[in-house]
Design a protein around this motif. Sequence first.
Motif, PDB file in Angstrom:
ATOM      1  N   UNK A 591       0.805  -1.255  -0.079  1.00 47.95           N
ATOM      2  CA  UNK A 591      -0.049  -0.121   0.055  1.00 47.95           C
ATOM      3  C   UNK A 591       0.856   1.268  -0.085  1.00 47.95           C
ATOM      4  N   UNK A 592       2.085   1.225   0.649  1.00 44.54           N
ATOM      5  CA  UNK A 592       2.654   2.305   0.856  1.00 44.54           C
ATOM      6  C   UNK A 592       4.025   2.215  -0.234  1.00 44.54           C
ATOM      7  N   UNK A 593       4.538   1.235  -0.372  1.00 39.65           N
ATOM      8  CA  UNK A 593       5.658   1.092  -1.206  1.00 39.65           C
ATOM      9  C   UNK A 593       5.245   1.277  -2.934  1.00 39.65           C
ATOM     10  N   UNK A 594       4.113   0.691  -3.120  1.00 36.37           N
ATOM     11  CA  UNK A 594       4.069   0.867  -4.771  1.00 36.37           C
ATOM     12  C   UNK A 594       3.637   2.085  -5.158  1.00 36.37           C
ATOM     13  N   UNK A 595       3.035   2.983  -4.492  1.00 34.40           N
ATOM     14  CA  UNK A 595       2.829   4.540  -4.961  1.00 34.40           C
ATOM     15  C   UNK A 595       4.203   5.096  -4.865  1.00 34.40           C
ATOM     16  N   UNK A 596       4.817   4.955  -3.764  1.00 32.39           N
ATOM     17  CA  UNK A 596       6.350   5.613  -3.825  1.00 32.39           C
ATOM     18  C   UNK A 596       7.173   5.059  -4.755  1.00 32.39           C
ATOM     19  N   UNK A 597       7.138   3.781  -5.250  1.00 33.56           N
ATOM     20  CA  UNK A 597       8.027   3.397  -6.110  1.00 33.56           C
ATOM     21  C   UNK A 597       7.462   3.901  -7.433  1.00 33.56           C
ATOM     22  N   UNK A 598       6.357   4.216  -7.773  1.00 36.00           N
ATOM     23  CA  UNK A 598       5.887   4.945  -8.861  1.00 36.00           C
ATOM     24  C   UNK A 598       6.431   6.367  -8.987  1.00 36.00           C
ATOM     25  N   UNK A 599       6.024   7.089  -7.822  1.00 37.47           N
ATOM     26  CA  UNK A 599       6.399   8.351  -7.640  1.00 37.47           C
ATOM     27  C   UNK A 599       8.026   8.658  -7.974  1.00 37.47           C
ATOM     28  N   UNK A 600       8.836   7.860  -7.128  1.00 40.69           N
ATOM     29  CA  UNK A 600      10.247   8.044  -7.439  1.00 40.69           C
ATOM     30  C   UNK A 600      10.595   7.687  -8.888  1.00 40.69           C
ATOM     31  N   UNK A 601       9.754   6.688  -9.668  1.00 34.51           N
ATOM     32  CA  UNK A 601      10.107   6.445 -10.896  1.00 34.51           C
ATOM     33  C   UNK A 601       9.912   7.508 -12.036  1.00 34.51           C
ATOM     34  N   UNK A 602       8.802   8.253 -11.691  1.00 37.74           N
ATOM     35  CA  UNK A 602       8.393   9.331 -12.367  1.00 37.74           C
ATOM     36  C   UNK A 602       9.525  10.410 -12.310  1.00 37.74           C
ATOM     37  N   UNK A 603       9.990  10.638 -11.086  1.00 34.88           N
ATOM     38  CA  UNK A 603      10.987  11.588 -10.789  1.00 34.88           C
ATOM     39  C   UNK A 603      12.370  11.230 -11.632  1.00 34.88           C
ATOM     40  N   UNK A 604      12.805  10.087 -11.418  1.00 39.93           N
ATOM     41  CA  UNK A 604      14.045   9.497 -12.257  1.00 39.93           C
ATOM     42  C   UNK A 604      14.060   9.815 -13.384  1.00 39.93           C
ATOM     43  N   UNK A 605      12.965   9.115 -14.276  1.00 37.72           N
ATOM     44  CA  UNK A 605      12.663   9.133 -15.858  1.00 37.72           C
ATOM     45  C   UNK A 605      12.840  10.808 -16.068  1.00 37.72           C
ATOM     46  N   UNK A 606      12.150  11.787 -15.394  1.00 36.56           N
ATOM     47  CA  UNK A 606      12.497  13.112 -15.834  1.00 36.56           C
ATOM     48  C   UNK A 606      13.726  13.693 -15.535  1.00 36.56           C
ATOM     49  N   UNK A 607      14.260  13.417 -14.567  1.00 36.33           N
ATOM     50  CA  UNK A 607      15.436  14.055 -14.088  1.00 36.33           C
ATOM     51  C   UNK A 607      17.036  13.427 -14.707  1.00 36.33           C
ATOM     52  N   UNK A 608      16.853  12.074 -14.969  1.00 35.11           N
ATOM     53  CA  UNK A 608      18.063  11.509 -15.422  1.00 35.11           C
ATOM     54  C   UNK A 608      18.411  12.086 -16.780  1.00 35.11           C
ATOM     55  N   UNK A 609      17.746  12.450 -17.619  1.00 32.62           N
ATOM     56  CA  UNK A 609      18.212  13.065 -18.960  1.00 32.62           C
ATOM     57  C   UNK A 609      18.701  14.519 -18.739  1.00 32.62           C
ATOM     58  N   UNK A 610      18.085  15.270 -17.791  1.00 34.37           N
ATOM     59  CA  UNK A 610      18.523  16.707 -17.541  1.00 34.37           C
ATOM     60  C   UNK A 610      20.027  16.627 -16.885  1.00 34.37           C
ATOM     61  N   UNK A 611      20.282  15.755 -15.968  1.00 31.18           N
ATOM     62  CA  UNK A 611      21.621  15.534 -15.361  1.00 31.18           C
ATOM     63  C   UNK A 611      22.694  14.866 -16.138  1.00 31.18           C
ATOM     64  N   UNK A 612      21.973  14.088 -16.772  1.00 29.43           N
ATOM     65  CA  UNK A 612      23.031  12.979 -17.698  1.00 29.43           C
ATOM     66  C   UNK A 612      22.496  12.905 -19.355  1.00 29.43           C
ATOM     67  N   UNK A 613      22.889  13.918 -19.981  1.00 30.18           N
ATOM     68  CA  UNK A 613      22.031  13.843 -21.206  1.00 30.18           C
ATOM     69  C   UNK A 613      22.248  12.697 -22.328  1.00 30.18           C
ATOM     70  N   UNK A 614      21.672  12.492 -22.849  1.00 31.08           N
ATOM     71  CA  UNK A 614      21.664  11.357 -24.054  1.00 31.08           C
ATOM     72  C   UNK A 614      22.977  11.695 -25.005  1.00 31.08           C
TER      73      UNK A 614
END
Length: 614
Positions: A591-614
């Motif tokens: 109940x707590x882990x899955x929403x946090x997992x998805x939220x952190x995933x969205x943050x990572x997918x958005x931020x990683x290309x900004x800090x580490x460009x393709x």
Amino acid sequence: MITDMQLVFLILIITTICFLVPRFRADLVAISSLLALLVTGLITVPEAFAGFSNSVVIMVAALFIVGAGVFQSGLAQKAGDVLIKQTKNSEWKLTIFMLILVAGLSGFISNTGTVAILLPIVVSLCRQMNIHPGKLLIPLAFASSMGGALTLIGTAPNLIASQSLQEAGYGELSFFSFTPVGLTMLAVGILFLWFVGRKMLDKPADQKTGTAVKFDAAELVDQYGISDAIFAVTVPTESKVIGLRIKDLHMPSTYKLTALEVIKEEATKLTRLTGRGKSQRVTVEPNYVIEAEDTFLIYGEEESMSAFIADTNLIWQKERTYQLEEGHLAEVILTPQSRLLNQTIKEVQFRAKYGLTVLAMKHQFKQPKKATADETLLYGDSVLVHGKWKDIALLSAEKNDTVVLKSAAEETDLANQTHHTMIAGIILLGMLLAMIFEWIPAVVSIVIAALLMVLTGCIRQTDQAYQSINWQTVILIACMLPMATALENTGGVTFMSEGLIQSLGAIGPLAVLAGLYGLTSLFSQFISNTATAVLLFPVAILTAEQMGVSPLPLVMAVAFSSSMAFATPVATPPNAMVMAAGKYTFLDFVRVGVPLQLLIALVAIFLLPLFFPF
């Protein structure tokens, strides 16, 4: 006929299934997998054992020793003391400061060790503030995982990511390469846990504790369901057992009974005048000599007590209610890497090894029950023990096998450790500076720090340095690295990489990054995050090369995703450690882990290309 690549995938599938079975130890599964690759000729002998000379394996082992120095010197305990001072009975301060502290410590030392230090402190503070521990312990475990992703040395996947990039010709990662994205994830995670997760875990405080700060032995005995198994007997003045030693009565072998405490009435001039005696309680040792009017508290079954009373003619005190001495009780949980796991209570020899008696235990998702000699200790068990306060304090100081969750025993005096605390702090700071400014190779600075922890006495004995190493993790990394080699040699990495590109490549590299993050996240919920990272880093690098983009964002996606495992209690050792203490169910983590997992995933997918460009 089966091809080499198909054979590697078959061994990998069987290995993954075995990882999922709790009965099989992860290190033994990894060794079996290694031997299967070697016997089938998929890798050579040098390739099979190259992992044991890998610098990452050496660094991970040495970091466990550095962490042990931090713990044994009292440096980590000092951090826990800061938590106590800063909270001041404020739930908001306790939650936020706890999350920041555990994340900060986990960025530099083992997150499992950090949770072991802070777990009993947080439980104690919850009791003082009349908060159910379950409200804060899952956040404690999750914050330790997020904190481990802050630095290069915070978790094993980060070290492996740096080495994988170096071996592929892209250079090493710096000490703080992970920090910008990691800090953002941590901030988002803390906000989620405070505003959402904390409320999802909100449970009423145990009504029996009220607002009492003091440790309540009667409550603990009642929780473990052994109130009806504690009996009191008094030795009459003409008893035939007077002058005998306790061991002469053969209580455990003949009657299945254990004498826990003796209550001795002390006569003084004042007590003779008032008619009120002053009692003294001591734990019963085998050589204790029985005296007249001694009252013993005995643990066992009522039927056995009846037989014992019939044979000894002692007086059974059925009318009076006696409670066990609070300083003689403690609730203990087993750490995920505990050497006591899968052993029976008889094999562990709690009495001989620790001077403690096991009264009751609780398996995951099951009701507490009285302990028997043949009961096997399992992953996530909690145990109620009885013994001298100094033995409980010694057990409390040993974080490798057990964590003392609740105890009224006097705290270990750390005053004499002030000198070692300062030295450990200097060694840790020196190691971090050497790595940050790259004065010497990272593996060299970590090994030097580990050696200094032993030479300066921060780790009391050399044997304790070896015991502090989680050999299961070391063996797991060393044995899974050849699996990645076999996948590369047989074209398995290319196959997985092309599959990613064909399914998501047309959308763009961001979609591939998201797919790789999701795949890693799924695997890391059920098998070791280290094993997951070892297998998928080569896939990430080759996929990037075939797409003509930088491998850095894909590698970082695998590293972060493998560490952010929240959805199950078996995903990480800290998750398992808080299971019993917080009285959680599997569903609580979902109940707590899955929403946090998805939220952190969205943050990572958005931020990683900004800090580490393709």
